[in-house]
Design an enzyme around this catalytic site. Structure first.
Site: not given
Ligand code: NAD
Length: 233
Positions: A18, A48, A136, A140
Site C-alpha cells: 500500500i 525503523d 495485530y 489496529k
C-alpha cells in the site's frame, strides 16, 4: 506544472504494498515524497519506526511537510493468544502502534508548519478481530484511538488526522500469509460483499483523496474501505 508541485509527503512503509503504491501515485501527481522504510529498497531512507531515535534522526533532515502516511506495519504471527509469546506481542505493538505514534510525534513541528494531514492505516481487524492475531487486531484498534486523540489535540494547529480501515488488500503482506498456508485467497475474497480483495491502487487512491481539500472538514474519522466485509454475510 502540477497543482501539487512543492507539496511534500512522508510515507512510512513506502517500499512495499500500500505504501509503495501511495508513493507512486503521489509522485505521479507532482508531490515530493520521502520514503521511510526499514527495507533497503532503492530510494528509501532507512528508518525503523519502532525505534524513536531512528525516527527522530530522519525527521531532523526535513522541514515542513504537507502529508504523513503511516503505512508501515506488520501482521505478526498466527497463534492462539495462549501460545503467543510476549516478545511477539511486543514486536507487533512496537511497529504498528508505537511506530505510528513516534512518526507523528517527531514530525509534529513539520506538520504544524504546513497545516498538514496525517493518514494512518488501521484495519477492519481493529473493529472486529483477526483469528490468531490478537496483537495485530489490538494494535489496529489502538491506531484508531490514536487517530481520534491526536485529531482532537491538533485541530487547533490546523493539522487533520484521519485513518482508513481496509479489508484485505492484495499486497506482499497478504501474499506471504497465502504462501505460508495461513490464508486462502478465495475464502478471503468471499468474506467481502464484493467477493474480492482490494487492489493497492484503490487503497492508495483513497489515502490521497482524504488528504485533499474536499475532505478539509474531516478529522478524527476512521474511513472503512472494505468492499462490504464489515456488513457481515
Ligand atoms: N494488506 C492488507 O490486507 C491490509 C489490510 C488492512 C491494513 N493493512 C495495513 O496496511 C499497512 C501496509 O500493509 P501492506 O499490506 O502494504 O504490507 P507490506 O508488508 O507489503 O508493506 C509494509 C512495509 O512496511 C515496512 N516496515 C515494516 N516494519 C517497519 C519498521 N519497523 N520500520 C519501517 N518500515 C517498516 C516494510 O519493510 C514494508 O515495506 C500495514 O499497516 C498493514 O497492517 C493491510
Amino acid at each position: 506544472m502540477s497543482t501539487h508541485d512543492g507539496k511534500v509527503a512522508v510515507v512510512t512503509g513506502g517500499a512495499s504494498g500500500i505504501g509503495q503504491e501511495t508513493v507512486r501515485q503521489l509522485r505521479q501527481a507532482g508531490w515530493t515524497v520521502v520514503v521511510w522504510d526499514r527495507s533497503d529498497a532503492e530510494g528509501a531512507v532507512p528508518v525503523d519506526i519502532a525505534d524513536y531515535a531512528s525516527v527522530e534522526a530522519a525527521a531532523g533532515q526535513l522541514d515542513g511537510i504537507d502529508l504523513l502516511v503511516n503505512a508501515a506495519g506488520i501482521a505478526g504471527d498466527r497463534q492462539p493468544s495462549a501460545s503467543k509469546s510476549p516478545a511477539e506481542w511486543d514486536r507487533v505493538m512496537a511497529v504498528n502502534l508505537n511506530g505510528s505514534f513516534y512518526t507523528m510525534h517527531a514530525l509534529y513541528p513539520h506538520l504544524k508548519a504546513r497545516k498538514g494531514v496525517v493518514v494512518n492505516i488501521a484495519s477492519i481487524a481493529g473493529m472486529m478481530m483477526a483469528k490468531g492475531r490478537v496483537h495485530y487486531a489490538v494494535s489496529k484498534a489502538a491506531v484508531m484511538t490514536l487517530t481520534r486523540s491526536l485529531a482532537n489535540e491538533w485541530a487547533a494547529d490546523g493539522i487533520r488526522v484521519v485513518a482508513i480501515a481496509p479489508g484485505y488488500v492484495k499486497t506482499p503482506m497478504i501474499q506471504r500469509s497465502i504462501e505460508a498456508g495461513e490464508l486462502d485467497e478465495a475464502t478471503m475474497a468471499a468474506a467481502h460483499a464484493m467477493n474480492r480483495l482490494a487492489t493497492t491502487e484503490e487503497i492508495a487512491g483513497a489515502i490521497i483523496a482524504l488528504a485533499q481539500p474536499p475532505f478539509q472538514f474531516m478529522t478524527g474519522a476512521i474511513v472503512t474501505i472494505d468492499g462490504g466485509y464489515t456488513l457481515g454475510k
